[in-house]
Design an enzyme around this catalytic site. Structure first.
Site, PDB file in Angstrom:
ATOM      1  N   ARG A  20      -4.659 -78.221  41.308  1.00  9.46           N
ATOM      2  CA  ARG A  20      -3.810 -77.667  40.236  1.00  9.46           C
ATOM      3  C   ARG A  20      -2.606 -78.575  39.972  1.00  9.46           C
ATOM      4  O   ARG A  20      -2.239 -78.795  38.826  1.00  9.46           O
ATOM      5  CB  ARG A  20      -3.369 -76.258  40.582  1.00  9.46           C
ATOM      6  CG  ARG A  20      -4.527 -75.254  40.544  1.00  9.46           C
ATOM      7  CD  ARG A  20      -4.099 -73.875  40.964  1.00  9.46           C
ATOM      8  NE  ARG A  20      -3.596 -73.941  42.343  1.00  9.46           N
ATOM      9  CZ  ARG A  20      -2.803 -73.024  42.876  1.00  9.46           C
ATOM     10  NH1 ARG A  20      -2.406 -71.978  42.182  1.00  9.46           N
ATOM     11  NH2 ARG A  20      -2.400 -73.152  44.125  1.00  9.46           N
ATOM     12  N   ASN A  38      -6.738 -71.201  39.913  1.00  9.64           N
ATOM     13  CA  ASN A  38      -7.844 -70.956  40.816  1.00  9.64           C
ATOM     14  C   ASN A  38      -8.495 -69.641  40.408  1.00  9.64           C
ATOM     15  O   ASN A  38      -7.828 -68.739  39.904  1.00  9.64           O
ATOM     16  CB  ASN A  38      -7.349 -70.842  42.261  1.00  9.64           C
ATOM     17  CG  ASN A  38      -6.921 -72.161  42.840  1.00  9.64           C
ATOM     18  OD1 ASN A  38      -7.389 -73.213  42.446  1.00  9.64           O
ATOM     19  ND2 ASN A  38      -6.001 -72.114  43.802  1.00  9.64           N
TER      20      ASN A  38
END
Length: 91
Positions: A20, A38
């Site tokens: 990320r 996620n």
């Protein structure tokens, strides 16, 4: 300037490897807006908006991922109509 928006799903070892933050760094570098998150099933989702050339470069980077990631499946699709984001965030 032609805007393009894509939705990306990535499976494999993509959580717990800094993916990320990698996506956010590349997005900011390429002036791309949107989000990365996620998923509960261990995958990664990205929605990205920017100039078509920058989006294409971003997609190429996401196919590589950070050093510790192991990508098993990578899917990208265009989104229309384009939604307007003001920044790229980690959800």
């Amino acid at each position: 300037m032609s805007l393009k928006q894509v939705y990306i799903t990535i499976t494999g070892r993509v959580q717990g490897v800094g993916f990320r933050y990698f996506a956010q760094y590349k997005a900011e570098e390429l002036d791309i807006r949107g989000w990365v998150q996620n998923t509960p099933d261990g995958n990664l989702e990205i929605e990205a908006l920017g100039e078509a050339e920058h989006i294409n470069t971003f997609v190429d980077w996401m196919k590589i991922g950070p050093a510790r990631a192991i990508i098993q499946n990578f899917a990208v699709s265009d989104i229309s109509p384009v939604r307007n984001f003001t920044q790229f965030i980690i959800r």
